[in-house]
Design a protein around this motif. Structure first.
Motif, PDB file in Angstrom:
ATOM      1  N   GLY A   1      -2.144   6.103 -15.079  1.00 50.84           N
ATOM      2  CA  GLY A   1      -1.081   5.104 -15.118  1.00 50.84           C
ATOM      3  C   GLY A   1      -0.498   4.829 -13.738  1.00 50.84           C
ATOM      4  N   GLY A   2      -0.326   5.884 -12.938  1.00 56.72           N
ATOM      5  CA  GLY A   2       0.176   5.704 -11.575  1.00 56.72           C
ATOM      6  C   GLY A   2      -0.799   4.939 -10.708  1.00 56.72           C
ATOM      7  N   MET A   3      -2.085   5.247 -10.821  1.00 53.91           N
ATOM      8  CA  MET A   3      -3.099   4.520 -10.044  1.00 53.91           C
ATOM      9  C   MET A   3      -3.181   3.063 -10.498  1.00 53.91           C
ATOM     10  N   ARG A   4      -3.094   2.850 -11.774  1.00 54.25           N
ATOM     11  CA  ARG A   4      -3.132   1.485 -12.312  1.00 54.25           C
ATOM     12  C   ARG A   4      -1.935   0.674 -11.806  1.00 54.25           C
ATOM     13  N   HIS A   5      -0.775   1.297 -11.765  1.00 52.59           N
ATOM     14  CA  HIS A   5       0.417   0.617 -11.266  1.00 52.59           C
ATOM     15  C   HIS A   5       0.267   0.271  -9.785  1.00 52.59           C
ATOM     16  N   ALA A   6      -0.299   1.195  -9.002  1.00 52.20           N
ATOM     17  CA  ALA A   6      -0.522   0.926  -7.578  1.00 52.20           C
ATOM     18  C   ALA A   6      -1.485  -0.247  -7.391  1.00 52.20           C
ATOM     19  N   MET A   7      -2.530  -0.311  -8.191  1.00 54.14           N
ATOM     20  CA  MET A   7      -3.471  -1.434  -8.088  1.00 54.14           C
ATOM     21  C   MET A   7      -2.808  -2.741  -8.512  1.00 54.14           C
ATOM     22  N   ARG A   8      -1.929  -2.687  -9.501  1.00 53.77           N
ATOM     23  CA  ARG A   8      -1.202  -3.885  -9.903  1.00 53.77           C
ATOM     24  C   ARG A   8      -0.297  -4.402  -8.781  1.00 53.77           C
ATOM     25  N   LEU A   9       0.333  -3.478  -8.049  1.00 49.28           N
ATOM     26  CA  LEU A   9       1.139  -3.872  -6.896  1.00 49.28           C
ATOM     27  C   LEU A   9       0.284  -4.558  -5.836  1.00 49.28           C
TER      28      LEU A   9
ATOM     29  N   GLU B   1       0.827  -1.203   0.000  1.00 47.67           N
ATOM     30  CA  GLU B   1       0.000   0.000   0.000  1.00 47.67           C
ATOM     31  C   GLU B   1       0.861   1.253   0.000  1.00 47.67           C
ATOM     32  N   ARG B   2       1.865   1.260   0.840  1.00 50.01           N
ATOM     33  CA  ARG B   2       2.728   2.439   0.915  1.00 50.01           C
ATOM     34  C   ARG B   2       3.534   2.629  -0.367  1.00 50.01           C
ATOM     35  N   ARG B   3       4.052   1.546  -0.909  1.00 51.85           N
ATOM     36  CA  ARG B   3       4.804   1.627  -2.155  1.00 51.85           C
ATOM     37  C   ARG B   3       3.909   2.131  -3.279  1.00 51.85           C
ATOM     38  N   GLY B   4       2.677   1.649  -3.333  1.00 48.45           N
ATOM     39  CA  GLY B   4       1.739   2.103  -4.359  1.00 48.45           C
ATOM     40  C   GLY B   4       1.370   3.564  -4.196  1.00 48.45           C
TER      41      GLY B   4
ATOM     42  N   GLY C   1      -4.011 -11.833  -6.053  1.00 48.45           N
ATOM     43  CA  GLY C   1      -4.868 -11.552  -7.187  1.00 48.45           C
ATOM     44  C   GLY C   1      -6.156 -10.822  -6.873  1.00 48.45           C
ATOM     45  N   THR C   2      -6.428 -10.485  -5.621  1.00 50.64           N
ATOM     46  CA  THR C   2      -7.652  -9.758  -5.297  1.00 50.64           C
ATOM     47  C   THR C   2      -7.355  -8.272  -5.165  1.00 50.64           C
TER      48      THR C   2
END
Length: 147
Positions: free
Chosen positions: A105-113, A54-57, A120-121
């Motif tokens: 793109g930043g939000m998408r990357h955070a969700m991928r993390l 969460e923090r990294r994202g 996978g959830t």
């Protein structure tokens, strides 16, 4: 990260466990006792790693937002040199699009993390997230606020 040895909760900081009270001190995750707790329990490891993801994202999505604002401002500069109203409106829309694309793109990357960390959830709730405060009576002071 701080861990409660009694109930197994993980916290970003603090001096005591809100669930167990001020008499239950928290141990640092980097200590030998904390490492043993994390390695022994898969649920604890997942909760701690979820907090880190969460923090990294958050850091990466804020960085991409700032990059988007900067890139949008550089694109917006082109509107001042464009000829005609249609050209200026086009460059303004392009600047808004660049900022929105970088932020997305930043939000998408955070969700991928988060998905990678949480099996996978999208929305994993840590076991200690919903703990409420409770009154733990003590012999002196102002109850649970005494430490």
């Amino acid at each position: 990260m701080k861990l409660c040895t009694a109930c197994g909760g993980s916290f970003a900081g603090g001096g005591f466990c809100p669930d167990c009270g001020p008499r239950q001190a928290l141990t640092d995750m980097a200590s030998p006792e904390g490492r043993a707790m994390v390695e022994a329990d898969d649920e604890m490891r997942l909760a701690v790693m979820t907090h880190f993801a969460e923090r990294r994202g958050m850091v990466r999505s804020v960085f991409m937002f700032l990059v988007g604002v900067g890139a949008g401002a550089m694109t917006l500069r082109m509107a001042f040199g464009a000829e005609g109203t249609l050209g200026r409106v086009g460059w303004v829309l392009a600047a808004v699009g660049v900022a929105a694309l970088c932020t997305w793109g930043g939000m998408r990357h955070a969700m991928r993390l988060m998905r990678a960390q949480n099996r996978g959830t999208d929305f994993y709730e840590c076991v200690d997230e919903s703990k409420g405060l409770r009154y733990v009576p003590t012999r002196k002071g102002f109850g649970w606020t005494t430490w």
